[in-house]
Design a protein around this motif. Sequence first.
Motif, PDB file in Angstrom:
ATOM      1  N   PHE A 210      10.687 -14.901 -23.310  1.00  0.00           N
ATOM      2  CA  PHE A 210      10.371 -16.190 -22.485  1.00  0.00           C
ATOM      3  C   PHE A 210      10.977 -16.646 -21.281  1.00  0.00           C
ATOM      4  O   PHE A 210      10.289 -17.350 -20.558  1.00  0.00           O
ATOM      5  N   TRP A 211      12.169 -15.719 -20.709  1.00  0.00           N
ATOM      6  CA  TRP A 211      12.669 -16.277 -19.442  1.00  0.00           C
ATOM      7  C   TRP A 211      11.993 -15.535 -18.181  1.00  0.00           C
ATOM      8  O   TRP A 211      11.959 -14.076 -18.439  1.00  0.00           O
ATOM      9  N   ALA A 212      12.046 -16.151 -17.186  1.00  0.00           N
ATOM     10  CA  ALA A 212      11.612 -15.200 -16.041  1.00  0.00           C
ATOM     11  C   ALA A 212      12.824 -14.689 -15.387  1.00  0.00           C
ATOM     12  O   ALA A 212      13.856 -15.117 -15.597  1.00  0.00           O
ATOM     13  N   ASP A 213      12.784 -13.708 -14.532  1.00  0.00           N
ATOM     14  CA  ASP A 213      13.687 -12.904 -13.683  1.00  0.00           C
ATOM     15  C   ASP A 213      14.033 -14.107 -12.659  1.00  0.00           C
ATOM     16  O   ASP A 213      13.839 -13.761 -11.617  1.00  0.00           O
ATOM     17  N   SER A 214      14.969 -15.024 -12.996  1.00  0.00           N
ATOM     18  CA  SER A 214      15.387 -15.837 -11.962  1.00  0.00           C
ATOM     19  C   SER A 214      16.826 -16.678 -12.507  1.00  0.00           C
ATOM     20  O   SER A 214      16.798 -16.956 -13.699  1.00  0.00           O
ATOM     21  N   ALA A 215      17.620 -16.828 -11.645  1.00  0.00           N
ATOM     22  CA  ALA A 215      19.107 -17.429 -11.773  1.00  0.00           C
ATOM     23  C   ALA A 215      18.710 -19.106 -11.396  1.00  0.00           C
ATOM     24  O   ALA A 215      19.578 -19.987 -12.058  1.00  0.00           O
ATOM     25  N   ARG A 216      17.524 -19.417 -11.110  1.00  0.00           N
ATOM     26  CA  ARG A 216      17.564 -20.999 -10.883  1.00  0.00           C
ATOM     27  C   ARG A 216      17.610 -22.002 -12.210  1.00  0.00           C
ATOM     28  O   ARG A 216      16.846 -21.543 -13.136  1.00  0.00           O
ATOM     29  N   GLY A 217      18.538 -22.877 -12.221  1.00  0.00           N
ATOM     30  CA  GLY A 217      18.579 -23.746 -13.398  1.00  0.00           C
ATOM     31  C   GLY A 217      19.351 -23.201 -14.491  1.00  0.00           C
ATOM     32  O   GLY A 217      19.363 -24.011 -15.377  1.00  0.00           O
ATOM     33  N   VAL A 218      19.951 -22.015 -14.318  1.00  0.00           N
ATOM     34  CA  VAL A 218      20.618 -21.521 -15.402  1.00  0.00           C
ATOM     35  C   VAL A 218      22.146 -22.127 -15.572  1.00  0.00           C
ATOM     36  O   VAL A 218      22.665 -22.227 -14.739  1.00  0.00           O
ATOM     37  N   GLN A 219      22.325 -22.436 -16.896  1.00  0.00           N
ATOM     38  CA  GLN A 219      23.838 -22.881 -17.034  1.00  0.00           C
ATOM     39  C   GLN A 219      24.677 -21.878 -17.550  1.00  0.00           C
ATOM     40  O   GLN A 219      24.084 -20.757 -17.755  1.00  0.00           O
ATOM     41  N   PRO A 220      25.957 -22.127 -17.737  1.00  0.00           N
ATOM     42  CA  PRO A 220      26.764 -21.047 -18.153  1.00  0.00           C
ATOM     43  C   PRO A 220      26.369 -20.844 -19.820  1.00  0.00           C
ATOM     44  O   PRO A 220      25.785 -21.581 -20.295  1.00  0.00           O
ATOM     45  N   PRO A 221      26.939 -19.395 -20.075  1.00  0.00           N
ATOM     46  CA  PRO A 221      26.470 -19.055 -21.392  1.00  0.00           C
ATOM     47  C   PRO A 221      26.824 -20.045 -22.544  1.00  0.00           C
ATOM     48  O   PRO A 221      27.858 -20.722 -22.244  1.00  0.00           O
ATOM     49  N   LEU A 222      25.830 -20.315 -23.274  1.00  0.00           N
ATOM     50  CA  LEU A 222      26.093 -21.337 -24.386  1.00  0.00           C
ATOM     51  C   LEU A 222      27.070 -20.810 -25.585  1.00  0.00           C
ATOM     52  O   LEU A 222      27.250 -19.969 -25.980  1.00  0.00           O
ATOM     53  N   THR A 223      28.023 -21.644 -25.784  1.00  0.00           N
ATOM     54  CA  THR A 223      29.035 -21.561 -27.065  1.00  0.00           C
ATOM     55  C   THR A 223      28.815 -22.504 -28.024  1.00  0.00           C
ATOM     56  O   THR A 223      27.890 -23.851 -27.553  1.00  0.00           O
ATOM     57  N   ASP A 224      29.419 -22.661 -29.227  1.00  0.00           N
ATOM     58  CA  ASP A 224      29.232 -23.526 -30.348  1.00  0.00           C
ATOM     59  C   ASP A 224      29.912 -24.867 -29.966  1.00  0.00           C
ATOM     60  O   ASP A 224      29.326 -25.689 -30.314  1.00  0.00           O
TER      61      ASP A 224
END
Length: 130
Positions: A11-25
């Motif tokens: 699903f994800w392209a190889d780009s860091a643009r728009g990425v938030q920190p890793p998701l937690t509960d």
Amino acid sequence: MARFDVVKATFWADSARGVQPPLTDDMVADAERLLGVSLPGALLELLRVQNGGIVADAWDMFPTSAATSWSESHVPFDTLQGIGRAEGTLSLLDTPYLVGEWGLPSPLVLLTGDGHCWVALDYRECGPDG
């Protein structure tokens, strides 16, 4: 139609643009409280792989039943907003502000868009539990 495990893996392209920190509960619980809805498990699975960002070319359009100014059959789906507050990056948490700013119906959760075109989860008929 592709199986979800194939979609999730590609699903994800190889780009860091728009990425938030890793998701937690805790982030999910806070988002659901703010938005007043339960988020779909499949969406959360995608966001656990990568918390928002650029969508790979294979998945970067959303089908429509009617022609749009973009295409006869789809609108762009080139990003998916994550859950978080990274500076300068839109997030699902911005939904309440954007719904008000653009005069959109509620309850929605905005997944991607630019104000002129949105792809959203629409909870108006199904209620907050989806």
